[in-house]
Scaffold this active site. Structure first.
Site, PDB file in Angstrom:
ATOM      1  N   HIS A 136     -12.329  36.042  11.618  1.00 52.43           N
ATOM      2  CA  HIS A 136     -13.372  37.362  11.639  1.00 52.43           C
ATOM      3  C   HIS A 136     -13.254  38.101  13.439  1.00 52.43           C
ATOM      4  O   HIS A 136     -13.489  37.094  13.892  1.00 52.43           O
ATOM      5  CB  HIS A 136     -14.851  36.921  11.211  1.00 52.43           C
ATOM      6  CG  HIS A 136     -15.186  38.305  10.796  1.00 52.43           C
ATOM      7  ND1 HIS A 136     -16.040  38.925  11.165  1.00 52.43           N
ATOM      8  CD2 HIS A 136     -15.705  39.437   9.412  1.00 52.43           C
ATOM      9  CE1 HIS A 136     -16.686  39.695  11.220  1.00 52.43           C
ATOM     10  NE2 HIS A 136     -16.547  39.761   9.887  1.00 52.43           N
TER      11      HIS A 136
ATOM     12  N   GLU B 192     -14.268  36.938   2.667  1.00 48.51           N
ATOM     13  CA  GLU B 192     -13.699  37.591   1.830  1.00 48.51           C
ATOM     14  C   GLU B 192     -12.751  36.227   0.827  1.00 48.51           C
ATOM     15  O   GLU B 192     -12.644  36.682  -0.166  1.00 48.51           O
ATOM     16  CB  GLU B 192     -12.056  38.123   2.357  1.00 48.51           C
ATOM     17  CG  GLU B 192     -11.857  39.085   3.527  1.00 48.51           C
ATOM     18  CD  GLU B 192     -11.082  39.626   4.287  1.00 48.51           C
ATOM     19  OE1 GLU B 192     -10.065  38.474   4.413  1.00 48.51           O
ATOM     20  OE2 GLU B 192     -11.294  40.212   5.526  1.00 48.51           O
TER      21      GLU B 192
END
Length: 362
Positions: free
Chosen positions: A246, A304
């Site tokens: 991320h 995700e």
């Protein structure tokens, strides 16, 4: 110049705080752990918007008003169904939202919040050759979205899981789509214009367009049979392991844990339990492969990975995952747009020219 505007403070906000070092997310002063799995979507709407939208209904009145807004969106979209059905689902949802009034009144706000939850199941059913199901204003938002998808009467845990997801992704600092929404809002354009800017940014695979490929990755690994071999080969060939790493978090994304807990509570069938166990095995193997291949980078599980598992479990196909992301994030876009209009100036950064300079003629 800071590439990608990393660490540049472009706004002051009371809406959310992302601590990438500690792996913490705070929304309106409340840690994510106190929101995910504890507040339904209507309560999240109140949390983000109550002091930004004068006259916003509260409690049961908000649930009723949001239900009425879903009916309004459905009636406005009905004449366009055949045209929208020719588009892929994300473009259809965006096009349907584009026809909504561009105001900032409470009705405009609730209509926009309702829109993705109406358009997504509507477009999925049309694509499958099925009859659209009208909204039911008496249901709460998440349950009605699943009912419009054709899952009415199934386990209540599905609606609770969707509530958890929508609350988990409702806001996340000044990400690309939220920044785009604030830029448009700073011009004093209406909320629909700001939301469309957010939708445009969210479509890209580096932002909200990524959860769907997690399912493709899991299915490819299942087909091959050896997770470590598949993952090592993908990393060696320069591929990206979907659901890991991320831009902000230097540790595990706290939203991943919130969604993992929600998926675990969904264990309503042996098939679902088997899918989760398989995904957890892939998660641990992927983390091991990444640490060995890229020891100087922090690549932990992000939102995700378990987004894909949760949305698959409640009944959405991968091509609709980004649309469902928008169902939750649209509240954050609206809150940021209203905050920008209340407290901010026209956003107009500078650029530095690095191109050629031609000599003047003569």
């Amino acid at each position: 110049m800071v590439s990608g505007l990393d660490d540049v403070v472009a706004a002051e906000t009371t809406l959310s705080d992302v601590d990438g070092v500690a792996g913490k997310l705070v929304i309106r002063g409340r840690p994510l752990a106190g929101i995910a799995g504890h507040l339904d979507f209507e309560s999240v709407v109140t949390l983000l918007l109550e002091d930004l939208v004068p006259g916003l209904p509260q409690g049961e009145a908000l649930r009723a008003a949001l239900g009425k807004a879903r009916l309004d969106v459905f009636s406005r979209i009905a004449p366009m169904m055949d045209q929208l059905a020719r588009l892929d689902i994300y473009d259809a949802v965006r096009a349907g939202i584009a026809v909504l009034p561009d105001g900032i009144a409470p009705d405009d706000t609730l209509r926009l919040i309702a829109a993705p939850a109406v358009l997504t199941p509507l477009m999925l059913r049309l694509a499958a050759g099925q009859r659209p199901i009208e909204p039911d204003a008496a249901r709460r938002h998440a349950a009605d979205c699943l009912a419009m998808l054709g899952r009415h009467g199934e386990d209540e845990r599905l609606a609770c899981a969707l509530d958890t997801y929508l609350g988990t992704v409702c806001d996340h600092g000044l990400n690309a789509s939220t920044f785009a929404a604030r830029v448009v809002a700073s011009t004093r354009a209406g909320l629909t214009s700001s939301v469309l800017a957010g939708l445009g940014a969210l479509k890209g695979p580096l932002h909200g367009g990524a959860p769907g490929p997690v399912i493709a990755m899991l299915d490819a690994i299942a087909a091959e049979g050896d997770a470590r071999v598949w993952l090592e080969r993908e990393v060696a060939q320069g591929g990206r392991l979907m659901g890991f790493g991320h831009r902000i978090y230097r540790t595990r994304d706290p939203r991943a844990d919130a969604l993992k807990a929600a998926v675990r509570q969904l264990g309503v069938s042996p098939q679902a339990a088997e899918r989760l166990a398989f995904a957890e095995k892939i998660e641990q193997t992927a983390l091991s492969v990444l640490r060995a291949a890229k020891p100087n980078r922090v690549l932990e599980t992000n939102v995700e990975f378990y987004t894909a598992l949760l949305l698959e479990a409640v009944g959405f196909p991968p091509e609709a995952f980004t649309c469902v992301f928008a169902m939750g994030r649209i509240v954050g876009w609206i809150a940021h747009a209203l905050e920008q209009q209340r407290t901010g100036r026209l956003i107009r950064p500078q650029s530095r020219y690095i191109g050629p300079i031609c000599a003047e003629a003569g």
